[in-house]
Enzyme design. Sequence first.
Site, PDB file in Angstrom:
ATOM      1  N   HIS A 151      -7.628  11.465  -2.323  1.00 32.25           N
ATOM      2  CA  HIS A 151      -7.176  10.177  -2.837  1.00 32.25           C
ATOM      3  C   HIS A 151      -6.943  10.381  -4.335  1.00 32.25           C
ATOM      4  CE1 HIS A 151      -6.983   5.968  -3.850  1.00 32.25           C
ATOM      5  NE2 HIS A 151      -7.138   5.611  -2.591  1.00 32.25           N
ATOM      6  N   GLU A 205      -6.473   2.109  -3.675  1.00 28.58           N
ATOM      7  CA  GLU A 205      -5.019   2.121  -3.835  1.00 28.58           C
ATOM      8  C   GLU A 205      -4.489   0.713  -4.107  1.00 28.58           C
ATOM      9  OE1 GLU A 205      -3.138   5.117  -1.301  1.00 28.58           O
ATOM     10  OE2 GLU A 205      -2.001   3.446  -0.487  1.00 28.58           O
ATOM     11  N   HIS A 231     -11.250  12.442   0.328  1.00 30.48           N
ATOM     12  CA  HIS A 231     -11.412  11.072   0.795  1.00 30.48           C
ATOM     13  C   HIS A 231     -11.511  10.937   2.316  1.00 30.48           C
ATOM     14  CE1 HIS A 231     -11.080   6.752   0.571  1.00 30.48           C
ATOM     15  NE2 HIS A 231      -9.941   6.719   1.214  1.00 30.48           N
ATOM     16  N   LEU A 279     -14.447   5.665  -5.416  1.00 32.18           N
ATOM     17  CA  LEU A 279     -13.029   5.336  -5.235  1.00 32.18           C
ATOM     18  C   LEU A 279     -12.620   4.098  -6.025  1.00 32.18           C
ATOM     19  CD1 LEU A 279     -10.466   5.894  -3.367  1.00 32.18           C
ATOM     20  CD2 LEU A 279     -11.297   3.956  -2.073  1.00 32.18           C
ATOM     21  N   GLN A 321      -7.555  14.784   3.274  1.00 35.20           N
ATOM     22  CA  GLN A 321      -6.859  13.914   2.318  1.00 35.20           C
ATOM     23  C   GLN A 321      -7.589  13.793   0.989  1.00 35.20           C
ATOM     24  OE1 GLN A 321      -6.295   9.399   2.987  1.00 35.20           O
ATOM     25  NE2 GLN A 321      -4.236  10.271   2.978  1.00 35.20           N
ATOM     26  N   ARG A 357      -0.319   9.323  -0.519  1.00 32.77           N
ATOM     27  CA  ARG A 357      -1.441   9.959  -1.222  1.00 32.77           C
ATOM     28  C   ARG A 357      -1.268  11.461  -1.416  1.00 32.77           C
ATOM     29  NH1 ARG A 357      -6.312   6.605   1.710  1.00 32.77           N
ATOM     30  NH2 ARG A 357      -5.780   4.672   0.646  1.00 32.77           N
ATOM     31  N   PHE A 413       0.850  -1.189   0.000  1.00 34.04           N
ATOM     32  CA  PHE A 413       0.000   0.000   0.000  1.00 34.04           C
ATOM     33  C   PHE A 413       0.883   1.236   0.000  1.00 34.04           C
ATOM     34  CE2 PHE A 413      -4.565   1.061   0.794  1.00 34.04           C
ATOM     35  CZ  PHE A 413      -5.107  -0.046   0.169  1.00 34.04           C
ATOM     36  N   ARG A 422      -2.611  10.601   6.206  1.00 30.94           N
ATOM     37  CA  ARG A 422      -2.791   9.197   6.603  1.00 30.94           C
ATOM     38  C   ARG A 422      -2.273   8.266   5.520  1.00 30.94           C
ATOM     39  NH1 ARG A 422      -6.680   5.168   5.513  1.00 30.94           N
ATOM     40  NH2 ARG A 422      -8.094   6.576   4.390  1.00 30.94           N
TER      41      ARG A 422
END
Length: 613
Positions: free
Chosen positions: A250, A263, A373, A260, A248, A305, A134, A408
Amino acid sequence: MDLRPVVLGRHNRGTDRLETITIDVAVLGAGGAGIRAAIALAETRPKLKIALVSKVYPMRSHTCAAEGGAAGVIKSDDSMDHHFHDTVGGGDWLSDQDAVDYFIREAPLELLQLEHWGCPWSREANGSVAVRPFGGMKKQRTWFAADKSGFHILHTLFQTSLKFPSIQRFDEYYVTDLVVEDGHCRGFTAIEMRSGQMRFFRANAVIIASGGAGRMFPFTTNGAIKTGDGMALAYRAGVALKDMEFVQYHPTGLPNTGTLLTEACRGEGGILVNKNGRRFLQDYGMGPETPVGQPVLKTMELGPRDRVSQAFWHEQKKGNMVPTRWGDCMMLDLRHLGEKKINERLPLVRDMATSYLGVDPVTDPVPVRPVVHYMMGGIDTDIKAATSLKGLYAAGECACVSINGANRLGSNSLTELLVFGRRAALSALEHLDRGASAANEAAVNAGANAAQARLRELFNRTGGTETIAGVRKEMMATMEEHAGIYRSGEGLENACATLSALRRRYAGIELHDKTNVYNTDLLQALELGAMLDCAEAVTVSALERRESRGAHQRLDFTARDDQKYLRHSLARYRGGQPPEIGYSDVVITRSPPGVRDYSGEKNAGDKNAGEQK
Ligand SMILES: Cc1cc2nc3c(=O)[nH]c(=O)nc-3n(C[C@H](O)[C@H](O)[C@H](O)COP(=O)(O)OP(=O)(O)OC[C@H]3O[C@@H](n4cnc5c(N)ncnc54)[C@H](O)[C@@H]3O)c2cc1C
């Protein structure tokens, strides 16, 4: 709704009395954090009376939509230190390091606990739990259940919660106010949506687990229920909102719906290309280019991100995006993964791209663009999930512990729900054990009645000049224009002024539906009030932070400034005024601030003294 003592419609009960439900602990929210907290309460103290209150049926909470997975060290080449440094560096050193240490140690235990409760984690060929790479993580540590991880996690929690008779569910109850008396949280008021009846949940401890607030923005992955209600309730009750400027984006949302594409697409080897077919991330400190289909951890498409979304912004300025009928996009190319792997690991992604966009990732690259996000900020809590208000705890996306700092890392949130959901429950129990201070029940009831009176005023208001949709549309446009991936002082000042004006206009909203059964007009008005409070906390905190860090990038202050801003911002409510901004120290234990390096150069990593030890 007991908001008017006269009968409004067929279903109005016409009574003026506020019914009280007396319990030990009331949990606001039945997503991952709320249900985990409720289970921990019930398991530890079977005789406790627990109310689990949610504005939607629990399985409709946003946790259900999570796709990619949950992080926790499990493989032999990984270590707690790696997880710690990835998280702290990824958060641009704004994370509290004692909280991160607690989080990473508890993470595998919680994920194993879910396994024991029946979560169908995807497997390696030898039967062990599979993990995938990730963004921003230098080892593979994301546990997953195909690309429906949130669905399976929430289902596991939900079915487990059914085993505990002491958890009493109140589905489709909308919580409107916390009731505070003598510096203690004494419960909250809520509307039963199907009858319009208002109830007072009188509790000795309250846990808020109400999720994020992405709906302040027009283009978001967030479900319609993510309107920051719990954040606003705590804020109005005097608890600060921490680090709200960190929103955040994304990088890979579908350009038409904002849905979405996880990821995990890139974790499985997907690549991002611009209109020239170039893997552009190598031009933004995330190269060198790696072989297609073989991701090198922490670089290129697996950069964090904030950096990847910022690269999109720069590419747009350079005219390198692909024009599509949904606007400028980049292309997410999964074709080289092959149909078999896509079907096995990313079935939901294929389904969504095909259904919503008409593009099948097996045969064509999918257009994507950054989308709001997640909120790194939220209700200020300490490492034990306690707020500054006695008896009030918070966990999950609504809370800011903070482990996520300024950015994050993907897959840390689902684990955070479990770790701090449980922690909030244990803290609430400690609070009960200390013996709740004697309350002045007359004053407590007066507080609950005042909440009812506030709603009655909104319900009965006539001659209003504003509409909910009108104010909401302007709020969203302002947030998108001025509080996006890059911000400027001038833009933020505009946003603050617009939001102050919208707050005043909000007072002139009139409800057009005056009935009691599922009055969505009323609920949307309340949600808009919460979003306006959160939006002001975001923009005023962002204006005051004159530096660039993580997801908060200022065009007029481009460098990180540890001297002045290695601090958490704290937005405090001031009634009809914009919030007052204060600061608190970041807890640094073993990783002094360093340089975030995702170049993949040998020995690069996050260059800081702590990591080199
Ligand atoms: C599409 C998507 C994919 C994601 N994928 C991942 C991933 O793969 N890995 C990862 O780590 N993170 C992921 N995230 C982030 C993560 O899923 C969320 O941060 C997390 O699920 C939030 O959980 P929660 O329990 O805090 O809140 P939620 O699951 O949002 O639940 C909030 C609860 O509060 C209740 N509530 C709210 N307001 C009120 C009110 N006024 N009255 C009564 N009840 C109320 C709601 O009914 C709901 O039950 C993803 C997020 C999205 C949007």
